[in-house]
Design a protein around this motif. Structure first.
Motif, PDB file in Angstrom:
ATOM      1  N   THR A 111      13.868  11.915   8.427  1.00 33.80           N
ATOM      2  CA  THR A 111      14.159  12.344   7.055  1.00 33.80           C
ATOM      3  C   THR A 111      13.640  13.759   6.848  1.00 33.80           C
ATOM      4  O   THR A 111      12.504  14.081   7.191  1.00 33.80           O
ATOM      5  CB  THR A 111      13.502  11.394   6.042  1.00 33.80           C
ATOM      6  OG1 THR A 111      14.117  10.111   6.137  1.00 33.80           O
ATOM      7  CG2 THR A 111      13.645  11.926   4.620  1.00 33.80           C
ATOM      8  N   LEU A 112      14.490  14.618   6.272  1.00 33.44           N
ATOM      9  CA  LEU A 112      14.124  16.005   5.969  1.00 33.44           C
ATOM     10  C   LEU A 112      14.318  16.235   4.481  1.00 33.44           C
ATOM     11  O   LEU A 112      15.422  16.093   3.970  1.00 33.44           O
ATOM     12  CB  LEU A 112      14.988  16.972   6.778  1.00 33.44           C
ATOM     13  CG  LEU A 112      14.940  16.810   8.301  1.00 33.44           C
ATOM     14  CD1 LEU A 112      15.921  17.765   8.965  1.00 33.44           C
ATOM     15  CD2 LEU A 112      13.527  17.031   8.820  1.00 33.44           C
ATOM     16  N   SER A 113      13.256  16.593   3.783  1.00 30.96           N
ATOM     17  CA  SER A 113      13.307  16.754   2.328  1.00 30.96           C
ATOM     18  C   SER A 113      12.759  18.108   1.924  1.00 30.96           C
ATOM     19  O   SER A 113      11.779  18.592   2.498  1.00 30.96           O
ATOM     20  CB  SER A 113      12.477  15.650   1.654  1.00 30.96           C
ATOM     21  OG  SER A 113      12.389  15.846   0.263  1.00 30.96           O
ATOM     22  N   ILE A 114      13.401  18.722   0.919  1.00 33.07           N
ATOM     23  CA  ILE A 114      12.871  19.980   0.384  1.00 33.07           C
ATOM     24  C   ILE A 114      12.247  19.769  -1.004  1.00 33.07           C
ATOM     25  O   ILE A 114      11.762  20.719  -1.610  1.00 33.07           O
ATOM     26  CB  ILE A 114      13.956  21.074   0.314  1.00 33.07           C
ATOM     27  CG1 ILE A 114      15.119  20.661  -0.596  1.00 33.07           C
ATOM     28  CG2 ILE A 114      14.455  21.411   1.712  1.00 33.07           C
ATOM     29  CD1 ILE A 114      16.144  21.773  -0.806  1.00 33.07           C
ATOM     30  N   GLY A 115      12.253  18.540  -1.524  1.00 35.49           N
ATOM     31  CA  GLY A 115      11.581  18.235  -2.780  1.00 35.49           C
ATOM     32  C   GLY A 115      12.388  18.617  -4.010  1.00 35.49           C
ATOM     33  O   GLY A 115      13.402  19.307  -3.941  1.00 35.49           O
ATOM     34  N   GLN A 116      11.922  18.154  -5.153  1.00 42.64           N
ATOM     35  CA  GLN A 116      12.649  18.366  -6.391  1.00 42.64           C
ATOM     36  C   GLN A 116      12.665  19.830  -6.830  1.00 42.64           C
ATOM     37  O   GLN A 116      13.705  20.351  -7.237  1.00 42.64           O
ATOM     38  CB  GLN A 116      12.068  17.497  -7.510  1.00 42.64           C
ATOM     39  CG  GLN A 116      12.352  16.022  -7.346  1.00 42.64           C
ATOM     40  CD  GLN A 116      12.120  15.240  -8.623  1.00 42.64           C
ATOM     41  OE1 GLN A 116      11.844  15.797  -9.681  1.00 42.64           O
ATOM     42  NE2 GLN A 116      12.226  13.932  -8.536  1.00 42.64           N
ATOM     43  N   ALA A 117      11.505  20.490  -6.752  1.00 39.39           N
ATOM     44  CA  ALA A 117      11.437  21.874  -7.237  1.00 39.39           C
ATOM     45  C   ALA A 117      12.348  22.789  -6.418  1.00 39.39           C
ATOM     46  O   ALA A 117      13.068  23.627  -6.973  1.00 39.39           O
ATOM     47  CB  ALA A 117       9.996  22.377  -7.190  1.00 39.39           C
ATOM     48  N   ALA A 118      12.320  22.634  -5.104  1.00 39.58           N
ATOM     49  CA  ALA A 118      13.157  23.483  -4.244  1.00 39.58           C
ATOM     50  C   ALA A 118      14.632  23.157  -4.423  1.00 39.58           C
ATOM     51  O   ALA A 118      15.480  24.062  -4.403  1.00 39.58           O
ATOM     52  CB  ALA A 118      12.746  23.313  -2.783  1.00 39.58           C
ATOM     53  N   THR A 119      14.957  21.874  -4.600  1.00 37.90           N
ATOM     54  CA  THR A 119      16.353  21.502  -4.832  1.00 37.90           C
ATOM     55  C   THR A 119      16.860  22.118  -6.131  1.00 37.90           C
ATOM     56  O   THR A 119      17.969  22.669  -6.184  1.00 37.90           O
ATOM     57  CB  THR A 119      16.506  19.970  -4.884  1.00 37.90           C
ATOM     58  OG1 THR A 119      16.043  19.413  -3.646  1.00 37.90           O
ATOM     59  CG2 THR A 119      17.953  19.569  -5.096  1.00 37.90           C
ATOM     60  N   GLU A 120      16.048  22.035  -7.177  1.00 33.88           N
ATOM     61  CA  GLU A 120      16.436  22.642  -8.458  1.00 33.88           C
ATOM     62  C   GLU A 120      16.640  24.149  -8.308  1.00 33.88           C
ATOM     63  O   GLU A 120      17.640  24.708  -8.794  1.00 33.88           O
ATOM     64  CB  GLU A 120      15.369  22.366  -9.503  1.00 33.88           C
ATOM     65  CG  GLU A 120      15.662  23.012 -10.853  1.00 33.88           C
ATOM     66  CD  GLU A 120      14.531  22.858 -11.852  1.00 33.88           C
ATOM     67  OE1 GLU A 120      14.573  23.547 -12.892  1.00 33.88           O
ATOM     68  OE2 GLU A 120      13.600  22.069 -11.599  1.00 33.88           O
ATOM     69  N   LEU A 121      15.707  24.815  -7.640  1.00 33.24           N
ATOM     70  CA  LEU A 121      15.815  26.268  -7.464  1.00 33.24           C
ATOM     71  C   LEU A 121      17.047  26.627  -6.635  1.00 33.24           C
ATOM     72  O   LEU A 121      17.796  27.549  -6.974  1.00 33.24           O
ATOM     73  CB  LEU A 121      14.555  26.794  -6.786  1.00 33.24           C
ATOM     74  CG  LEU A 121      14.536  28.291  -6.460  1.00 33.24           C
ATOM     75  CD1 LEU A 121      14.690  29.128  -7.719  1.00 33.24           C
ATOM     76  CD2 LEU A 121      13.254  28.657  -5.722  1.00 33.24           C
TER      77      LEU A 121
END
Length: 259
Positions: free
Chosen positions: A81-91
């Motif tokens: 699993t590779l995640s960039i998180g909520q803040a990075a996804t929003e940005l």
């Protein structure tokens, strides 16, 4: 229904000729585990397939390449699993929307419920800046919310060679709301040992085609209702501030559709 118009198949002069009257459709997926029987790209595959159908059915849609990463921290207990998180996804989505100003608007077609919060925030920010933005995700059975019958059936319809049917087995079959507190505390691994929420053993390609058709019809209805050419002109906007920085959140708040 004609073939979709894609950025991957065009050059900038062709886009310049149509962009002002077209919406850019951006498939938003994830790279996360989907049980022992499905590939990591399920959410992206489904989002792309639905956005392709939208672009094929609506001449005012241009298809962007998909976003392959999103907020998937709740799946971190499963290798790969590779995640960039909520803040990075929003940005990321905010900046994509800002960069698409040549188009009449931007439509985010999401295949991962864990992206719902950051996508909604990005859309709200873009709208607050005077841009036309839209978010849609498919609905699903709350007791079949991740790598279960619906997603496995959809993959049998889209990429049957990627489905390891002999490995399909039930996971936790309780409704999502029943497992959400434990999921938020400890991630998906605390809820299901095999990474499945639902039961994929009854998956069938014909069921997958019906689900894809239903989701497509809903997307077409929702996007046509929103279609920016029917909306009032957007007001002038000031130079936008950067999206806020933040740390990656771990758990999505998926409620309606398979993760």
């Amino acid at each position: 229904m004609s073939g979709p118009r894609r950025l991957s198949d065009t050059a900038w002069p062709e886009v310049a000729a149509v962009a002002a009257n077209c919406v850019l459709a951006v498939p938003v997926g994830s790279t996360e585990q989907h049980g022992p029987h499905l590939p990591f790209t399920v959410d992206t595959d489904i989002a792309l397939a639905l956005a392709e159908r939208l672009a094929a059915a609506r001449e005012w849609v241009v298809l962007a390449p998909p976003v392959h990463y999103g907020s998937s921290g709740e799946h971190a207990g499963f290798p790969g699993t590779l995640s960039i998180g909520q803040a990075a996804t929003e940005l990321l989505l905010t900046e994509l929307g800002r960069s698409a100003d040549a188009f009449a608007g931007v439509a985010f077609v999401s295949g991962h419920g864990g992206n719902a919060v950051p996508v909604r925030r990005a859309v709200a920010r873009l709208r607050g800046e005077g841009r036309r933005a839209f978010f849609w995700e498919p609905a699903g059975d709350p007791a079949d919310s991740h790598a279960g019958r619906d997603e496995t059936s959809a993959m049998l319809a889209l990429r049957p060679g990627a489905v390891r049917r002999e490995r399909a087995e039930p996971g936790d079959t309780r409704p999502l709301l029943a497992v959400l507190p434990a999921l938020r505390r400890g991630g998906l691994r605390a809820v299901t040992a095999n990474g499945v929420l639902g039961d994929p053993t009854g998956a069938r390609a014909d069921h997958g085609r019906r689900r894809l058709d239903t989701w497509t019809a809903d997307l077409l209805t929702a996007s046509t209702r929103w279609h920016p050419c029917c909306s009032p002109p957007r007001p002038p906007r000031a130079t936008p501030a950067a999206a806020p920085a933040g740390t990656a959140a771990t758990a999505g708040t998926r409620g309606r559709r398979p993760a």
